[in-house]
Design a protein around this motif. Structure first.
Motif, PDB file in Angstrom:
ATOM      1  N   SER A 124     -13.927  17.110 -10.184  1.00  0.00           N
ATOM      2  CA  SER A 124     -13.031  18.219 -10.519  1.00  0.00           C
ATOM      3  C   SER A 124     -11.560  17.830 -10.573  1.00  0.00           C
ATOM      4  N   SER A 125     -11.213  16.610 -10.202  1.00  0.00           N
ATOM      5  CA  SER A 125      -9.803  16.227 -10.094  1.00  0.00           C
ATOM      6  C   SER A 125      -9.609  14.775 -10.518  1.00  0.00           C
ATOM      7  N   PHE A 126      -8.352  14.432 -10.832  1.00  0.00           N
ATOM      8  CA  PHE A 126      -8.002  13.022 -10.920  1.00  0.00           C
ATOM      9  C   PHE A 126      -8.108  12.441  -9.505  1.00  0.00           C
ATOM     10  N   VAL A 127      -8.693  11.261  -9.384  1.00  0.00           N
ATOM     11  CA  VAL A 127      -8.858  10.641  -8.076  1.00  0.00           C
ATOM     12  C   VAL A 127      -8.364   9.195  -8.124  1.00  0.00           C
ATOM     13  N   HIS A 128      -7.509   8.844  -7.160  1.00  0.00           N
ATOM     14  CA  HIS A 128      -7.123   7.454  -6.944  1.00  0.00           C
ATOM     15  C   HIS A 128      -7.678   7.044  -5.577  1.00  0.00           C
ATOM     16  N   VAL A 129      -8.306   5.884  -5.511  1.00  0.00           N
ATOM     17  CA  VAL A 129      -8.833   5.381  -4.239  1.00  0.00           C
ATOM     18  C   VAL A 129      -8.092   4.101  -3.887  1.00  0.00           C
ATOM     19  N   TYR A 130      -7.462   4.115  -2.723  1.00  0.00           N
ATOM     20  CA  TYR A 130      -6.835   2.887  -2.211  1.00  0.00           C
ATOM     21  C   TYR A 130      -7.692   2.373  -1.066  1.00  0.00           C
ATOM     22  N   GLU A 131      -8.349   1.237  -1.299  1.00  0.00           N
ATOM     23  CA  GLU A 131      -9.222   0.661  -0.266  1.00  0.00           C
ATOM     24  C   GLU A 131      -8.398  -0.292   0.592  1.00  0.00           C
ATOM     25  N   LEU A 132      -8.097   0.154   1.780  1.00  0.00           N
ATOM     26  CA  LEU A 132      -7.246  -0.614   2.680  1.00  0.00           C
ATOM     27  C   LEU A 132      -7.991  -1.848   3.179  1.00  0.00           C
ATOM     28  N   GLN A 133      -7.317  -2.985   3.142  1.00  0.00           N
ATOM     29  CA  GLN A 133      -7.921  -4.253   3.541  1.00  0.00           C
ATOM     30  C   GLN A 133      -7.379  -4.706   4.902  1.00  0.00           C
ATOM     31  N   PRO A 134      -8.119  -5.563   5.606  1.00  0.00           N
ATOM     32  CA  PRO A 134      -7.576  -6.145   6.835  1.00  0.00           C
ATOM     33  C   PRO A 134      -6.280  -6.903   6.549  1.00  0.00           C
ATOM     34  N   LEU A 135      -5.461  -7.045   7.570  1.00  0.00           N
ATOM     35  CA  LEU A 135      -4.212  -7.775   7.417  1.00  0.00           C
ATOM     36  C   LEU A 135      -4.493  -9.242   7.110  1.00  0.00           C
ATOM     37  N   VAL A 170       3.670   7.367   4.604  1.00  0.00           N
ATOM     38  CA  VAL A 170       3.860   7.933   3.262  1.00  0.00           C
ATOM     39  C   VAL A 170       4.265   9.396   3.358  1.00  0.00           C
ATOM     40  N   TYR A 171       3.616  10.133   4.241  1.00  0.00           N
ATOM     41  CA  TYR A 171       3.899  11.559   4.414  1.00  0.00           C
ATOM     42  C   TYR A 171       5.353  11.791   4.820  1.00  0.00           C
ATOM     43  N   ASP A 172       5.906  10.859   5.626  1.00  0.00           N
ATOM     44  CA  ASP A 172       7.280  10.996   6.102  1.00  0.00           C
ATOM     45  C   ASP A 172       8.314  10.373   5.159  1.00  0.00           C
ATOM     46  N   ASP A 173       7.844   9.740   4.090  1.00  0.00           N
ATOM     47  CA  ASP A 173       8.763   9.078   3.155  1.00  0.00           C
ATOM     48  C   ASP A 173       9.653  10.114   2.472  1.00  0.00           C
ATOM     49  N   HIS A 174      10.954   9.839   2.453  1.00  0.00           N
ATOM     50  CA  HIS A 174      11.901  10.802   1.873  1.00  0.00           C
ATOM     51  C   HIS A 174      11.610  11.061   0.403  1.00  0.00           C
ATOM     52  N   GLY A 175      11.185  10.014  -0.314  1.00  0.00           N
ATOM     53  CA  GLY A 175      10.869  10.190  -1.719  1.00  0.00           C
ATOM     54  C   GLY A 175       9.700  11.117  -1.947  1.00  0.00           C
ATOM     55  N   VAL A 176       8.859  11.263  -0.951  1.00  0.00           N
ATOM     56  CA  VAL A 176       7.714  12.171  -1.039  1.00  0.00           C
ATOM     57  C   VAL A 176       8.113  13.574  -0.596  1.00  0.00           C
ATOM     58  N   THR A 177       8.790  13.671   0.547  1.00  0.00           N
ATOM     59  CA  THR A 177       9.131  14.994   1.087  1.00  0.00           C
ATOM     60  C   THR A 177      10.017  15.804   0.136  1.00  0.00           C
ATOM     61  N   CYS A 178      10.909  15.117  -0.586  1.00  0.00           N
ATOM     62  CA  CYS A 178      11.782  15.849  -1.501  1.00  0.00           C
ATOM     63  C   CYS A 178      11.108  16.191  -2.817  1.00  0.00           C
ATOM     64  N   ALA A 225       0.829  -1.204   0.000  1.00  0.00           N
ATOM     65  CA  ALA A 225       0.000   0.000   0.000  1.00  0.00           C
ATOM     66  C   ALA A 225       0.865   1.256   0.000  1.00  0.00           C
ATOM     67  N   ARG A 226       1.889   1.235   0.785  1.00  0.00           N
ATOM     68  CA  ARG A 226       2.795   2.384   0.877  1.00  0.00           C
ATOM     69  C   ARG A 226       3.440   2.667  -0.482  1.00  0.00           C
ATOM     70  N   SER A 227       3.906   1.629  -1.143  1.00  0.00           N
ATOM     71  CA  SER A 227       4.550   1.788  -2.441  1.00  0.00           C
ATOM     72  C   SER A 227       3.579   2.374  -3.465  1.00  0.00           C
ATOM     73  N   GLN A 228       2.327   1.888  -3.462  1.00  0.00           N
ATOM     74  CA  GLN A 228       1.337   2.387  -4.405  1.00  0.00           C
ATOM     75  C   GLN A 228       1.022   3.858  -4.175  1.00  0.00           C
ATOM     76  N   LEU A 229       0.857   4.248  -2.915  1.00  0.00           N
ATOM     77  CA  LEU A 229       0.541   5.640  -2.611  1.00  0.00           C
ATOM     78  C   LEU A 229       1.690   6.572  -2.971  1.00  0.00           C
ATOM     79  N   VAL A 230       2.901   6.158  -2.681  1.00  0.00           N
ATOM     80  CA  VAL A 230       4.071   6.979  -3.041  1.00  0.00           C
ATOM     81  C   VAL A 230       4.122   7.181  -4.551  1.00  0.00           C
ATOM     82  N   ASP A 231       3.817   6.115  -5.288  1.00  0.00           N
ATOM     83  CA  ASP A 231       3.821   6.212  -6.745  1.00  0.00           C
ATOM     84  C   ASP A 231       2.771   7.205  -7.232  1.00  0.00           C
ATOM     85  N   TRP A 232       1.557   7.134  -6.684  1.00  0.00           N
ATOM     86  CA  TRP A 232       0.510   8.061  -7.097  1.00  0.00           C
ATOM     87  C   TRP A 232       0.866   9.511  -6.755  1.00  0.00           C
TER      88      TRP A 232
END
Length: 937
Positions: free
Chosen positions: A326-337, A213-221, A178-185
């Motif tokens: 009004s925007s491009f939208v990606h939805v990530y539906e988080l699943q149980p572990l 994701v918010y704290d990911d270095h690839g995102v912050t930079c 999930a983290r990888s997908q969100l960073v990519d989007w």
């Protein structure tokens, strides 16, 4: 919650006042006055509950006040229903009573009316006294402050979600993908403003994932402006707007812009627009509950073509997709572990300081049972694991927690956070949806309930508020959809067209519901652990419990009774129930050991829902005709075969389901049967479902009478004679709302004459034809809304594919049991573009199956069975790029050999498909099958 009881009561009073305008004016007037009193109380009840929950209210003063209101609401509901019961007895009484009614309705039962009026007056006095006491408990009627007080108080507990913002990396499990997908989007794609929504039920770890994701270095930079804002239910929009620019201002040590402290929302929106216009921003809005919130955010954060990204976390699907306008939208539906990740997280928490983080063998079985209870919910796993880390590592302590988990969720400081986080979704519901959600507690934990069954029961209970131009069934479906979209209800299985078939709630939600059911007197669950009951309740859910003491509950105002796992029933169970529960609305005996319905069932005047599905009941008593309010009669897979003549008096009947499937028979034309209706079906004009009725008993009039059933949505006809075909066609033409039609002929060789329909309902979506046809009826290809077609036993000589390939909405197609007698089926390019499921069963002469490139582009499931002449894979099967399930059952030896993964020529073509199943038989007619069974993928 009294809000639920009062809301339901007000709706009932409104209906009563509308329908009973011709009754005694003094009785009518007292009811109207009580309605006004309850309306003045209703708006404060939700706040009263919130205040009590926030304060902890050790003295229980507010809870006592709420309980008093609820009990008076129940009291007035009982009075109304008893009144209606007595009126019903009078209207359907004997000749003398009917004569008295014509003389004077007052003379009929003056004493009874007088007693009712006195009782209602006493109730109204009690309500006024309860209302006067409200000021002692922290709120006053007509006070404009009550709303903001409750909002402020609702945030007075420690929010366990706060810990999600400060988790160490090592404490996080199962979010890598999930983290990888969100960073990519966030970091790739269009330079247009894009919204990324993380959707899921409370406790799934949405905040944890978003923060990682918010704290990911690839995102912050990647961004020059980052903002994190926790929204929640009690947000202040002015504060939100200021925070959007305050965080980057502090990071850049820039001064506040002019007007920053303004309370003018329009001015602040303009300031945000101007400040963010030149920024490549990434802003996270955590825990969004309100669509209006996003509407303002859309205005404040313009699309500046600099790759701006907005990420939101929410429990509500409508919010997750809101910005699509009004925007491009990606939805990530988080699943149980998944189970292995849930176990890993549990061990990390429960044994973080012991046994090197591993579970000791003596505790493994209990630990796995506890983890299973959490159903992959990280918040629950972390909380329960954390609690167990503080306890001695022995079987006694572990077993004690497992057995008392329900009470621990209410009181243990380590676990109350789970209940509070999950309960937020419940508290946010309007009262009518709360009623529907609580209903899931009636069913045992882990029970997947039919969505259709739920809808019928909600309607019978009076939960569904009518709306203009919509049926009650459509509104009930909307209610269920809302609960699903709010991440409160999980879909267990889907229909071929994507609509839910069965649904359930998470195990921990089920625990919360049980507690709320008890607190609100909504329902009491009787079980082998808790076989007795004392107090007030509206419903009984009886699960695997002896009913020997059931007769001791005398004259109870119970409205619904459900049986689950009832392996032993008292001999006179239904008689006792009819005698003691005279106000019953719902009687669900599905899957129980009930063998007969006594004649006393006719005394249940208010009964709206009666199910003996999957029971041994074989005869309906004649008194069934007295159930003038009955809406649902479910006889499916019971032994009932002949309906009593009086069935035509049930003028409110909406559903009659009566098909029976004999599982002891090898499947053939007579495996399934319907029921006999002797006469008068034309009077049942409220029917929406009639499935199945038999047409071979010399009742041609029954077929013609069907034309009067203008509300039918689903019709099933068994044993249709050829000479009745044209009459049936004429009746079908009159059914403008028909959605599902199933017609079976009298025998395999009996022709179905269905050619004479000149106009079939545009609503028709599902069609099943069983019996001999010369050719496919000409009207079928004209039904552009058909989504499912199944043809059985027809022996069509010409391929039906050309006629059907222009049905552009078709999702499922099946030809079974000699439905097609040709040797080749050719799916041509461009045909069946939306088809997802294709079933070709027992087509004995089929030897060639051809699929052109560009045909069946959406096909996900292909099942072919017992086609001994088919020696190899369908030609062109490699073009089916979306195929998920491929099944060949009881095929020839040559076909099986061609699919051998070691030396078969065809194996490599299908090895990429997730599920492939191939079996073959020794001989096409011997009934003996080889043990060769290949499961790939």
């Amino acid at each position: 919650m009294a809000e639920i009881a009062v809301g339901l009561l007000i709706d009932k009073l409104i209906q009563f006042l509308a329908e009973e305008t011709n009754q005694l004016t003094d009785f009518h007037g007292e009811i109207a006055r009580i309605k006004l009193e309850f309306e003045s109380i209703r708006s404060f009840l939700k706040d009263a509950d919130s205040i009590a929950a926030a304060r902890g209210d050790n003295n229980n003063s507010i809870k006592t006040w709420v309980k008093q209101v609820r009990e008076e609401a129940f009291h007035i509901e009982d009075v109304i229903d008893v009144y209606m019961l007595q009126r019903g007895k009078h209207i359907h009484g004997g000749r003398i009573i009917r004569t008295l009614r014509r003389i004077s309705s007052l003379i009929m039962n003056f004493k009874f009316h007088h007693e009712m009026i006195n009782e209602i007056q006493d109730i109204r006095i009690s309500i006024c006294e309860i209302k006067d006491r409200s000021g002692r408990y922290g709120f006053k009627f007509n006070s404009p402050e009550h709303e903001w007080k409750s909002r402020a108080l609702s945030g007075m507990w420690n929010d366990p979600r706060m810990a999600s913002l400060f988790l160490e990396e090592a404490e996080v499990v199962g979010i890598e993908s999930a983290r990888s997908q969100l960073v990519d989007w966030l970091t790739t794609g269009s330079s247009k403003r894009t919204v990324i929504s993380v959707l899921g039920m409370g406790g799934l770890g949405k905040t944890t994932l978003a923060k990682r994701v918010y704290d990911d270095h690839g995102v912050t930079c990647h961004f020059d402006c980052l903002v994190w804002i926790s929204v929640s239910q009690s947000y202040n929009m002015l504060d939100i707007l200021r925070t959007i620019i305050m965080q980057p201002l502090k990071a850049r040590k820039e001064p506040k812009p002019e007007g920053f402290d303004s309370t003018d929302e329009k001015l602040l929106i303009g300031i945000v627009r101007e400040y963010m216009y030149q920024k490549k921003y990434m802003i996270v809005f955590d825990d969004v509950w309100d669509i209006d919130f996003l509407g303002i955010i859309e205005l404040a954060l313009l699309d500046n073509n600099k790759g701006g990204r907005i990420m939101i976390t929410t429990r509500i699907k409508d919010i997750a997709i809101f910005c699509k306008r009004s925007s491009f939208v990606h939805v990530y539906e988080l699943q149980p572990l998944p189970p292995e990740k849930a176990w890993e997280l549990f061990c990390k928490k429960a044994f973080q300081f012991d046994y090197d983080g591993c579970c000791p063998p003596p505790l493994e079985k209990l630990s796995l049972e506890i983890v299973d209870k959490c159903k992959g919910l990280p918040l629950a796993i972390v909380s329960i694991g954390g609690l167990l880390s503080t306890k001695d590592k022995n079987v006694f302590e572990w077993q004690a927690l497992k057995d008392s988990l329900s009470s621990e969720l209410e009181s243990n400081p380590h676990l109350v956070g789970i209940t509070k986080v999950l309960s937020l979704s419940y508290q946010d519901l309007p009262y009518d949806l709360k009623l529907c959600f609580l209903y899931f507690g009636i069913f045992p934990e882990g029970y997947s309930v039919s969505c259709t069954r739920l809808a019928k029961q909600w309607i019978a209970e009076g939960f569904i508020i009518p709306k203009k131009d919509k049926t009650l069934e459509e509104i009930a479906q909307e209610y269920l959809t809302q609960l699903i979209h709010k991440s409160l209800v999980q879909v267990s299985s889907f229909r071929f067209d994507g609509k839910p078939i069965k649904c359930q709630v998470h195990s921990l939600f089920h625990e919360i519901i049980l507690k709320n059911m008890e607190d609100t007197s909504f329902c009491h669950a009787l079980s082998d652990q808790y076989p007795t009951f004392h107090g007030i309740t509206r419903r009984f859910s009886i699960n695997n419990c002896s009913l020997d003491n059931f007769a001791d509950i005398k004259h109870s105002p119970i409205r619904s009774v459900f049986l689950f796992n009832a392996y032993k029933l008292p001999k006179h169970f239904v008689t006792t129930l009819s005698a003691n529960f005279k106000l019953l609305k719902v009687l669900d005996l599905e899957n129980s050991l009930v063998t007969h319905l006594s004649d006393d069932v006719g005394k249940l005047f208010h009964l709206r829902y009666l199910s003996v599905r999957n029971t041994r009941v074989d005869i309906l008593p004649k008194s069934i005709s007295k159930l003038q309010n009955l809406e649902t009669l479910d006889l499916k897979n019971s032994m009932v075969y002949v309906l009593p003549i009086g069935i035509n008096r049930l003028l409110k009947l909406r559903y009659l389901s009566a098909c029976y499937y004999d599982y002891n028979k090898r499947f053939d034309f007579t495996t399934e049967r319907g029921v006999k209706i002797q006469e008068g079906v034309d009077r049942l004009t409220s029917l929406q479902k009639l499935y199945h009725v038999e047409a071979n008993h010399g009742v041609t009039k029954l077929i013609s009478d069907l034309r009067n059933l203008r509300q039918l949505r689903k019709l099933g006809i068994k044993y249709l004679r050829r000479e009745d075909g044209k009459i049936l066609c004429a009746s079908i033409e009159a059914m403008k709302h028909l959605e599902s039609l199933e017609v079976s002929s009298l025998s395999i060789d009996e022709m179905i004459d269905m050619q004479s329909i000149s106009f079939a309902s545009k609503s028709l979506q599902r069609l099943y034809l069983r019996g001999r046809l010369d050719k496919l009826p000409d009207w079928i290809p004209k039904l552009e809304n058909l989504v499912k077609v199944r043809i059985f036993w027809s022996r069509l000589q010409d391929s039906p594919l050309k006629a059907l390939q222009n049905l552009h909405n078709l999702l499922e197609l099946g030809f079974s049991y000699k439905a097609y007698d040709g040797e080749e089926l050719h799916f041509e390019e461009g045909g069946f573009q939306k088809l997802k499921v294709l079933r070709l069963k027992f087509l004995e002469r089929l030897n060639s199956l051809i699929i052109d490139d560009g045909a069946l582009c959406a096909l996900e499931e292909l099942r072919v069975g017992a086609s001994p002449q088919l020696k190899e894979l369908p030609r062109g099967i490699q073009h089916l790029r979306k195929l998920v399930i491929l099944e060949f059952i009881n095929m020839s030896n040559e076909f099986a050999v061609s699919m051998d993964p070691h030396n078969g020529k065809s194996y490599s073509i299908v090895k990429h498909i997730p599920s492939v199943l191939i079996t073959h038989m020794v001989g096409p007619r011997t009934g003996v099958y080889s043990t060769y069974n290949l499961q790939l993928g």
